[in-house]
Design an enzyme around this catalytic site. Structure first.
Site, PDB file in Angstrom:
ATOM      1  N   CYS A 166      -3.461  11.850  22.991  1.00  0.00           N
ATOM      2  CA  CYS A 166      -2.530  12.412  23.754  1.00  0.00           C
ATOM      3  C   CYS A 166      -1.420  13.062  22.781  1.00  0.00           C
ATOM      4  O   CYS A 166      -1.037  12.244  22.066  1.00  0.00           O
ATOM      5  CB  CYS A 166      -2.252  11.781  24.869  1.00  0.00           C
TER       6      CYS A 166
ATOM      7  N   GLY B 193       1.029  -1.283  -0.023  1.00  0.00           N
ATOM      8  CA  GLY B 193       0.197   0.248  -0.034  1.00  0.00           C
ATOM      9  C   GLY B 193       0.799   1.238  -0.011  1.00  0.00           C
ATOM     10  O   GLY B 193       0.434   2.358  -0.792  1.00  0.00           O
ATOM     11  N   THR B 194       1.901   1.525   0.622  1.00  0.00           N
ATOM     12  CA  THR B 194       2.603   2.657   0.984  1.00  0.00           C
ATOM     13  C   THR B 194       3.629   3.105  -0.244  1.00  0.00           C
ATOM     14  O   THR B 194       3.329   3.908  -0.616  1.00  0.00           O
ATOM     15  CB  THR B 194       3.941   2.220   1.829  1.00  0.00           C
TER      16      THR B 194
ATOM     17  N   ASN C 103      -8.331   3.547   8.694  1.00  0.00           N
ATOM     18  CA  ASN C 103      -7.961   2.433   9.321  1.00  0.00           C
ATOM     19  C   ASN C 103      -7.991   2.488  10.848  1.00  0.00           C
ATOM     20  O   ASN C 103      -7.926   1.178  11.717  1.00  0.00           O
ATOM     21  CB  ASN C 103      -6.359   2.212   8.963  1.00  0.00           C
TER      22      ASN C 103
ATOM     23  N   ALA D 217      -2.060  -6.982   0.408  1.00  0.00           N
ATOM     24  CA  ALA D 217      -2.302  -8.351   0.451  1.00  0.00           C
ATOM     25  C   ALA D 217      -2.696  -8.743   1.681  1.00  0.00           C
ATOM     26  O   ALA D 217      -3.420  -9.526   1.992  1.00  0.00           O
ATOM     27  CB  ALA D 217      -1.557  -9.254  -0.360  1.00  0.00           C
ATOM     28  N   HIS D 218      -1.540  -8.172   2.501  1.00  0.00           N
ATOM     29  CA  HIS D 218      -1.758  -8.646   4.096  1.00  0.00           C
ATOM     30  C   HIS D 218      -2.886  -8.028   4.949  1.00  0.00           C
ATOM     31  O   HIS D 218      -3.003  -8.679   6.012  1.00  0.00           O
ATOM     32  CB  HIS D 218      -0.356  -8.166   4.699  1.00  0.00           C
TER      33      HIS D 218
ATOM     34  N   GLN E 228      -7.735  -0.555   3.295  1.00  0.00           N
ATOM     35  CA  GLN E 228      -8.534  -1.225   4.301  1.00  0.00           C
ATOM     36  C   GLN E 228      -9.860  -1.832   3.712  1.00  0.00           C
ATOM     37  O   GLN E 228     -10.650  -2.506   4.324  1.00  0.00           O
ATOM     38  CB  GLN E 228      -8.785  -0.244   5.438  1.00  0.00           C
TER      39      GLN E 228
ATOM     40  N   THR F 194      12.955  -7.066  -9.959  1.00  0.00           N
ATOM     41  CA  THR F 194      12.360  -8.224 -10.274  1.00  0.00           C
ATOM     42  C   THR F 194      11.069  -8.682  -9.400  1.00  0.00           C
ATOM     43  O   THR F 194      11.262  -8.467  -8.311  1.00  0.00           O
ATOM     44  CB  THR F 194      13.402  -9.493  -9.886  1.00  0.00           C
TER      45      THR F 194
END
Ligand SMILES: Cc1ncc(COP(=O)(O)O)c(C=O)c1O
Length: 381
Positions: A326, A70-71, A150, A199-200, A178, A236
């Site tokens: 906080c 995602g990043t 998220n 995928a995770h 998400q 690759t």
């Protein structure tokens, strides 16, 4: 007993995904760019995965590019579109994931763009009128707004936001990490330029995902190097991961609505149980039927025990995650909770669910919370 309620952070691998990946890990070592048969077998696996994913999310295979997750996909969409479309103004929200927020903030700090933050309300919902005002003043902006948050589960309508962005000739990117694998998509009918996937987050492997680039957009690669991914992403290919990602997507789509119903029912059950047993409990963000069914952000009343709450849950075998509002001392806190003005004196804990959770997990968690807060029947904390 181990109870995992941190599925928005990451999910356990589905055994079927492991089964699909194993033969590739064991024997398909070929480099997909090699022209010999061993390489061609690896290439075939990747293209099979791309086709399956494109069919599931309703787009063309030429619009899917595999990434490390995602990043990277967020970085690619944001950095490449700003560079290639000569975008001078971007709009995002203060509740975005850092993969979006920090990327845009860095570009703004280097003078590459002017950045505007759209207002959100106390549930983290986007003020669409404000978005429209920002767009009216700056047409051809890049708008990056996440599909589902998220931390607090608030969801936007991609169609509604996309229509507004398109009215002002803007570029629309949404971080869909998400929701991919949890909600149906029909990208060819959605007014959007870029979305992404990791995928995770739905029982696939870590370190792999994809970016969808609407065919209308021609951008240059974010990672330069070899000609992989049709010259769009050097390096690759992670063939093991890509095969696992495709299998996880296939499983997720097999009975998506039943699973959404079951997991959503667990969230509703936990809300009801907490309300019944823990006096003064509140919820951060959206808990309506329209919210992300996998995420529940709970706000526990002020109590000296709060500082040790996550630790106490952990030693009782319950994995959840914290997000304090906080911002004093060494604790930086959650930017999302601060943006919705959550009360920093309360304990804010995110519980997030998957198909592997059960009602027993919720009962156990609520009973342990009662113990932690020394709640005897009807006594409050
Ligand atoms: C909304 C959102 N965007 C992006 C990411 C980053 O995805 P990845 O871990 O695949 O880089 C996450 C995961 O934490 C997320 O929840």
């Amino acid at each position: 007993m181990q109870i995992y309620l941190d599925n928005a952070a990451t999910t356990p691998l589905d055994p079927e995904v492991v089964e699909a990946m194993l033969p590739i890990l064991q024997s398909q070592f070929g480099n997909p760019s090699s022209i010999h048969s061993i390489g061609r077998i690896a290439r075939t696996e990747i293209e099979k995965a791309r086709k399956l994913i494109a069919n599931l999310v309703g787009c063309s295979t030429s619009e899917i590019f595999f990434t490390s997750g995602g990043t990277e996909a967020n970085n690619m969409a944001i950095r490449s579109s700003i560079e290639d479309f000569k975008i001078q103004h971007a709009i995002t929200s203060p509740t975005e994931h850092h993969a979006v927020l920090h990327t845009l903030e860095e570009l703004a700090a280097h003078g590459k763009i002017k950045l505007s933050l759209v207002s959100v309300d106390e549930k983290g919902r986007i003020d669409l009128e404000h978005l429209e005002t920002l767009l009216r003043d700056n047409s051809r902006s890049l708008v990056s707004l996440m599909h589902a948050n998220n931390e607090i589960g608030t969801i936007i309508s991609l169609h509604e936001v996309g229509d507004i962005v398109k009215k002002y000739d803007g570029i629309f990117h949404s971080d869909t990490v998400q929701t991919m694998g949890h909600y149906p998509f029909k990208l060819s009918e959605t007014p959007i330029d870029f979305v992404n996937c990791a995928a995770h987050k739905f029982h696939g492997p870590k370190g792999v995902g994809f970016i969808y680039i609407n065919a209308k957009n021609k951008i240059s690669p974010f990672i330069t190097g070899g000609a992989q991914e049709r010259n769009m992403r050097g390096g690759t290919e992670n063939i093991y991961g890509i095969v696992g990602l495709a299998k996880a997507m296939e499983i997720a789509h097999r009975n998506m609505s039943e699973q959404a119903y079951d997991v959503g029912s667990l969230k509703d059950y936990m809300i009801a149980q907490l309300q019944e047993h823990i006096h003064g409990v509140l919820f951060n963000g959206d808990i309506s039927k329209d919210s992300l069914y996998t995420v529940l952000n709970v706000s526990f009343p002020e109590n000296e025990i709060n500082e040790m709450l996550l630790f106490n849950l952990d030693i009782n075998g319950i994995a959840a995650s914290g997000g304090s509002a906080c911002s004093s001392g060494s604790e930086i806190g959650s930017h999302v909770l601060r943006a919705i003005h959550a009360d920093g004196k309360r304990a804010n804990v995110r519980f997030s669910f998957s198909k592997y959770n059960t009602k027993d997990d919720i009962n156990f968690t609520v009973s342990k919370l009662k113990e932690i807060y020394h709640i005897t029947e009807k006594a409050s904390i």
